[in-house]
Design a protein around this motif. Structure first.
Motif, PDB file in Angstrom:
ATOM      1  N   MET A   3      85.606  10.325  31.818  1.00 41.41           N
ATOM      2  CA  MET A   3      85.071  10.890  31.620  1.00 41.41           C
ATOM      3  C   MET A   3      85.107  11.046  29.867  1.00 41.41           C
ATOM      4  O   MET A   3      86.591  11.706  29.819  1.00 41.41           O
ATOM      5  N   LYS A   4      85.001  11.490  28.699  1.00 43.41           N
ATOM      6  CA  LYS A   4      85.182  11.616  27.021  1.00 43.41           C
ATOM      7  C   LYS A   4      84.261  12.724  27.589  1.00 43.41           C
ATOM      8  O   LYS A   4      83.268  12.939  27.346  1.00 43.41           O
ATOM      9  N   LEU A   5      85.091  13.907  26.783  1.00 42.76           N
ATOM     10  CA  LEU A   5      85.183  14.913  26.810  1.00 42.76           C
ATOM     11  C   LEU A   5      83.918  15.140  25.417  1.00 42.76           C
ATOM     12  O   LEU A   5      83.983  16.262  25.192  1.00 42.76           O
ATOM     13  N   ASP A   6      84.589  14.203  24.381  1.00 47.87           N
ATOM     14  CA  ASP A   6      84.000  14.711  23.059  1.00 47.87           C
ATOM     15  C   ASP A   6      82.283  14.159  23.207  1.00 47.87           C
ATOM     16  O   ASP A   6      81.284  14.426  22.040  1.00 47.87           O
ATOM     17  N   HIS A   7      81.557  13.907  24.191  1.00 47.65           N
ATOM     18  CA  HIS A   7      80.571  13.865  24.837  1.00 47.65           C
ATOM     19  C   HIS A   7      79.568  14.952  25.315  1.00 47.65           C
ATOM     20  O   HIS A   7      78.491  15.478  25.518  1.00 47.65           O
ATOM     21  N   ILE A   8      80.127  16.040  25.828  1.00 48.02           N
ATOM     22  CA  ILE A   8      79.854  17.306  26.098  1.00 48.02           C
ATOM     23  C   ILE A   8      78.747  18.262  24.635  1.00 48.02           C
ATOM     24  O   ILE A   8      79.655  18.157  24.259  1.00 48.02           O
ATOM     25  N   GLN A   9      77.940  18.335  24.924  1.00 47.87           N
ATOM     26  CA  GLN A   9      76.769  19.142  23.859  1.00 47.87           C
ATOM     27  C   GLN A   9      77.300  20.880  23.976  1.00 47.87           C
ATOM     28  O   GLN A   9      77.284  20.941  22.784  1.00 47.87           O
ATOM     29  N   LEU A  10      77.677  21.046  25.279  1.00 54.67           N
ATOM     30  CA  LEU A  10      76.950  22.576  25.087  1.00 54.67           C
ATOM     31  C   LEU A  10      78.669  23.159  26.180  1.00 54.67           C
ATOM     32  O   LEU A  10      79.462  22.785  26.475  1.00 54.67           O
ATOM     33  N   SER A  11      78.830  24.305  24.998  1.00 53.61           N
ATOM     34  CA  SER A  11      80.081  24.582  25.709  1.00 53.61           C
ATOM     35  C   SER A  11      79.162  25.865  26.239  1.00 53.61           C
ATOM     36  O   SER A  11      78.259  26.257  26.137  1.00 53.61           O
ATOM     37  N   LYS A  20      79.764  29.866  34.971  1.00 55.30           N
ATOM     38  CA  LYS A  20      80.238  29.847  36.030  1.00 55.30           C
ATOM     39  C   LYS A  20      80.559  28.324  36.215  1.00 55.30           C
ATOM     40  O   LYS A  20      81.896  28.355  35.934  1.00 55.30           O
ATOM     41  N   ASP A  21      79.698  27.344  36.466  1.00 55.33           N
ATOM     42  CA  ASP A  21      80.882  26.071  36.723  1.00 55.33           C
ATOM     43  C   ASP A  21      80.710  25.291  35.447  1.00 55.33           C
ATOM     44  O   ASP A  21      82.493  25.045  35.432  1.00 55.33           O
ATOM     45  N   TYR A  22      80.654  25.704  34.146  1.00 49.37           N
ATOM     46  CA  TYR A  22      81.417  24.787  33.127  1.00 49.37           C
ATOM     47  C   TYR A  22      83.078  26.124  32.928  1.00 49.37           C
ATOM     48  O   TYR A  22      83.439  25.041  32.110  1.00 49.37           O
ATOM     49  N   SER A  23      82.702  26.542  33.464  1.00 45.11           N
ATOM     50  CA  SER A  23      84.310  27.796  32.934  1.00 45.11           C
ATOM     51  C   SER A  23      85.257  26.809  34.192  1.00 45.11           C
ATOM     52  O   SER A  23      86.901  26.693  33.982  1.00 45.11           O
ATOM     53  N   VAL A  24      84.607  26.498  35.620  1.00 44.89           N
ATOM     54  CA  VAL A  24      85.487  26.136  36.432  1.00 44.89           C
ATOM     55  C   VAL A  24      85.931  24.999  36.206  1.00 44.89           C
ATOM     56  O   VAL A  24      87.246  24.220  35.799  1.00 44.89           O
ATOM     57  N   PHE A  25      84.501  23.799  35.645  1.00 44.54           N
ATOM     58  CA  PHE A  25      85.123  22.339  35.009  1.00 44.54           C
ATOM     59  C   PHE A  25      86.274  22.648  33.735  1.00 44.54           C
ATOM     60  O   PHE A  25      87.019  21.631  33.464  1.00 44.54           O
ATOM     61  N   GLN A  26      85.960  23.682  33.196  1.00 47.32           N
ATOM     62  CA  GLN A  26      86.843  22.987  31.840  1.00 47.32           C
ATOM     63  C   GLN A  26      87.881  23.673  32.643  1.00 47.32           C
ATOM     64  O   GLN A  26      88.714  23.457  31.420  1.00 47.32           O
ATOM     65  N   GLN A  27      88.567  24.766  33.361  1.00 50.09           N
ATOM     66  CA  GLN A  27      89.864  24.871  33.958  1.00 50.09           C
ATOM     67  C   GLN A  27      90.298  24.005  34.439  1.00 50.09           C
ATOM     68  O   GLN A  27      91.652  23.956  34.379  1.00 50.09           O
ATOM     69  N   GLU A  85      91.443  21.199  31.730  1.00 51.77           N
ATOM     70  CA  GLU A  85      92.761  21.011  31.246  1.00 51.77           C
ATOM     71  C   GLU A  85      93.513  21.190  32.061  1.00 51.77           C
ATOM     72  O   GLU A  85      95.020  20.944  31.381  1.00 51.77           O
ATOM     73  N   ARG A  86      94.038  21.691  33.593  1.00 54.22           N
ATOM     74  CA  ARG A  86      94.668  21.020  34.307  1.00 54.22           C
ATOM     75  C   ARG A  86      94.919  20.004  34.498  1.00 54.22           C
ATOM     76  O   ARG A  86      96.256  19.556  34.441  1.00 54.22           O
ATOM     77  N   LEU A  87      94.567  19.673  34.889  1.00 52.95           N
ATOM     78  CA  LEU A  87      94.476  18.111  35.260  1.00 52.95           C
ATOM     79  C   LEU A  87      95.369  17.180  33.918  1.00 52.95           C
ATOM     80  O   LEU A  87      95.874  15.975  33.492  1.00 52.95           O
ATOM     81  N   THR A  88      95.421  18.189  32.587  1.00 57.80           N
ATOM     82  CA  THR A  88      94.876  17.008  31.319  1.00 57.80           C
ATOM     83  C   THR A  88      97.006  17.654  31.452  1.00 57.80           C
ATOM     84  O   THR A  88      97.492  17.051  30.763  1.00 57.80           O
TER      85      THR A  88
END
Length: 104
Positions: free
Chosen positions: A1-9, A39-46, A49-52
């Motif tokens: 999954m490429k992060l540059d395809h995410i359209q909304l924060s 909330k889901d977006y926040s969890v996914f973002q965290q 970041e951990r996986l990165t």
């Protein structure tokens, strides 16, 4: 999954305003649903970041392992051979001593 395809924060979802129509959706239901999405977006973002960070740490460890000098590998082999030799002496040395003492 490429992060540059995410359209909304999560902030863009939070700040989104919808026009109110006569026969539109209930604003409370939409707001509750958007809260769940945020909330889901926040969890996914965290999680991303951990996986990165873990990926970067593993990449550095891999590079470090590949760049280890050959002497350390030979040293490990020498240590293993030395331990094996001591083990053989302990096991077989007793058997040889028993055979020698029985023949006298």
């Amino acid at each position: 999954m490429k992060l540059d395809h995410i359209q909304l924060s999560n902030q863009e979802i939070l700040d989104k305003e919808f026009k109110i129509a006569m026969r539109g959706y209930k604003q409370e239901e939409v707001d509750e649903f958007l809260d769940i999405i945020i909330k889901d977006y926040s969890v996914f973002q965290q999680h991303i970041e951990r996986l990165t960070q873990e990926n970067e740490r593993l990449r550095k460890n891999s590079e470090h392992t590949r760049s280890r000098p050959a002497n350390s590998v030979h040293q490990v082999n020498y240590d293993v051979l030395k331990r094996l030799s001591n083990l053989e002496k302990a096991v077989f040395g007793k058997k040889y001593n028993e055979i020698d003492s029985d023949s006298f």
